[in-house]
Structure formats: C-alpha cells, structure tokens
Write a protein that holds these residues in place. Structure first.
Motif, mmCIF file in Angstrom:
data_model
loop_
_atom_site.group_PDB
_atom_site.id
_atom_site.type_symbol
_atom_site.label_atom_id
_atom_site.label_comp_id
_atom_site.label_asym_id
_atom_site.label_seq_id
_atom_site.Cartn_x
_atom_site.Cartn_y
_atom_site.Cartn_z
ATOM 1 N N GLY A 154 -9.541 8.458 -19.042
ATOM 2 C CA GLY A 154 -9.757 7.044 -18.728
ATOM 3 C C GLY A 154 -9.890 6.281 -20.030
ATOM 4 O O GLY A 154 -9.477 6.756 -21.084
ATOM 5 N N SER A 155 -10.493 5.112 -19.973
ATOM 6 C CA SER A 155 -10.655 4.299 -21.179
ATOM 7 C C SER A 155 -11.639 4.948 -22.144
ATOM 8 O O SER A 155 -12.537 5.689 -21.733
ATOM 9 N N GLU A 156 -11.463 4.644 -23.417
ATOM 10 C CA GLU A 156 -12.415 5.085 -24.441
ATOM 11 C C GLU A 156 -12.597 3.939 -25.425
ATOM 12 O O GLU A 156 -11.627 3.285 -25.807
ATOM 13 N N MET A 157 -13.840 3.712 -25.813
ATOM 14 C CA MET A 157 -14.127 2.651 -26.762
ATOM 15 C C MET A 157 -14.986 3.237 -27.873
ATOM 16 O O MET A 157 -16.006 3.866 -27.591
ATOM 17 N N THR A 158 -14.553 3.061 -29.124
ATOM 18 C CA THR A 158 -15.275 3.619 -30.267
ATOM 19 C C THR A 158 -15.557 2.517 -31.266
ATOM 20 O O THR A 158 -14.624 1.864 -31.742
ATOM 21 N N LEU A 159 -16.825 2.307 -31.579
ATOM 22 C CA LEU A 159 -17.234 1.316 -32.572
ATOM 23 C C LEU A 159 -17.717 2.052 -33.820
ATOM 24 O O LEU A 159 -18.622 2.879 -33.746
ATOM 25 N N VAL A 160 -17.099 1.737 -34.973
ATOM 26 C CA VAL A 160 -17.566 2.319 -36.238
ATOM 27 C C VAL A 160 -18.749 1.495 -36.742
ATOM 28 O O VAL A 160 -18.657 0.269 -36.836
ATOM 29 N N MET A 161 -19.849 2.172 -37.035
ATOM 30 C CA MET A 161 -21.046 1.463 -37.507
ATOM 31 C C MET A 161 -21.342 1.769 -38.975
ATOM 32 O O MET A 161 -22.029 1.011 -39.649
#
Ligand SMILES: [Zn+2]
Length: 222
Positions: A154-161
């Motif tokens: 399904g969807s995947e969301m990755t935020l680099v911090m």
C-alpha cells in the motif's frame, strides 16, 4: 532548510479534509512543521473547503497540480504575511530536531528514543497508535547501510528528520518526504556522515524482494 521533496497534491487534499489515517497524519503534520510550501498548500486546500474536495476523486489531479497550487498561494501574497503564531513553535522544533507533532509520542530529542537493533546498522522504534490499521515507526540507519529493496502492499510515507539517503527517486535530506504509492520499489542507501533518522508510515506490511529479506520479515516486522 532546503526541501526538495514534498507532499503529493492528493495527500494535501486528504490531510486538509481530515481523511488520512492516524499514522500518516503524524508524518504529514511533522513534514508541515518543517515545510513552508506544504503548509501554504494545506491552508489553501482548507480554504477551498475540505468537505467539497473530499468527494472529488483524487486521480483527477493532473501532473503539476501541486506546483500550480503553490503558485496560486504565492500569488495570494502568503509569502509576505507575518509569521503565524504556529511558526514560532516550528522554529523551536528545528532547534530540538524532533518535529513538534512527534514530540508527545517519542520525547524531545532522538536521544530519548528507545531504539532496538533489527539488523546490524539499522535500529527501529515502533510507535503504537490507537485507531489505525497502518504502522508508524522511526528508523535510524548508519552511513552506507541499505534497507532491503522493497515494494509496498500500500502507500508508504517516509520523512527524513536527520541525515540523508538516496534511492532511484533521488536524494532525501532533512525535511524531505517520500510520499509513495504501492507501485514504487526502491532501496534507500544512507549517504550522510551521521545516521539517517526517518519517520515512516506504511499502509500494509512492506514486501521485501530477496529470499533472505523475506525470511527476515516476520522477525523485523517492517
Ligand atoms: Zn513540503
């Protein structure tokens, strides 16, 4: 902060209309805490009426819709307005490194996080949420380390911090978000001197491609 990868226009619409799952909402809100451009897009979407947009099919959005949306907001003079009260909190967020929407869940600094090693060089912290069918977790990946090549159920969301990684889609640095659908397969490699710390929401368990990776999956539960 120079951000090159932003939210998909359909995600902006869904966030503005309150239609996102809890795990994805936290990732989006954390990106918004770092990104003026997407905050303006959300404000405009809200002003246009989330309820009306809720009924519009997301695939109707054409390529470049996001750029036009941002341009429309800029033309509206949003850039010249004084900082909203919320922006004060955002500056504080950048000092502490942990985006404000995430702090109540993981603490004020990444040092407070209880990391667990899942494979050498890769640590994870799962964030338990009520009312979600998705997974939310943080990853801390050492320099030169790869995540197994994977596609998504399904969807995947990755935020680099913190830090950065590269994959077939480009280079992702602090503030950048990878807002991916189920058709994308990629293998991020950390290319920063410091470990890369990401916040990830996945709609379905990620599908690893290699035999070893597939055997490992039940144990790492990514
Ligand atoms: Zn953005």
């Amino acid at each position: 902060m120079s951000i090159h990868h932003h939210l998909d226009a359909a995600t902006v619409m869904r966030y503005a209309s309150g239609d996102l799952d809890a795990a994805f909402t936290i990732v989006v809100a954390s990106h918004l805490a770092m990104c003026d451009e997407c905050r303006r897009a959300v404000r405009l979407a809200e002003a246009m009426g989330g309820q009306c947009l809720d009924d519009a099919p997301a695939p109707a959005l054409s390529d470049g819709a996001f750029a036009r949306l941002s341009h429309a907001i800029d033309a509206d003079g949003a850039r010249d307005r004084p900082a909203a009260p919320a922006d004060q909190g955002i500056r504080e967020t950048l000092r502490s490194d942990v985006p404000l929407p995430l702090r109540r869940l993981v603490g004020d600094t990444f040092d407070d996080v209880r990391w667990r090693t899942i494979v050498p060089g890769v640590q994870r912290h799962r964030i338990e949420l009520a009312d979600t069918n998705s997974s939310l977790y943080m990853l801390k990946i050492g320099r030169g380390r790869k995540m197994p090549e994977h596609g998504h159920g399904g969807s995947e969301m990755t935020l680099v911090m913190r830090g950065s990684y590269s994959d077939v889609l480009g280079r992702y640095q602090a503030g950048d978000i990878a807002d991916l659908d189920e058709h994308v397969e990629h293998q991020p490699v950390v290319d920063s001197d410091e470990p890369c710390i990401c916040l990830v929401a996945t709609e379905e368990p990620t599908r690893f491609k290699g035999v070893v990776s597939r055997l490992m999956q039940p144990f790492v539960r990514i």
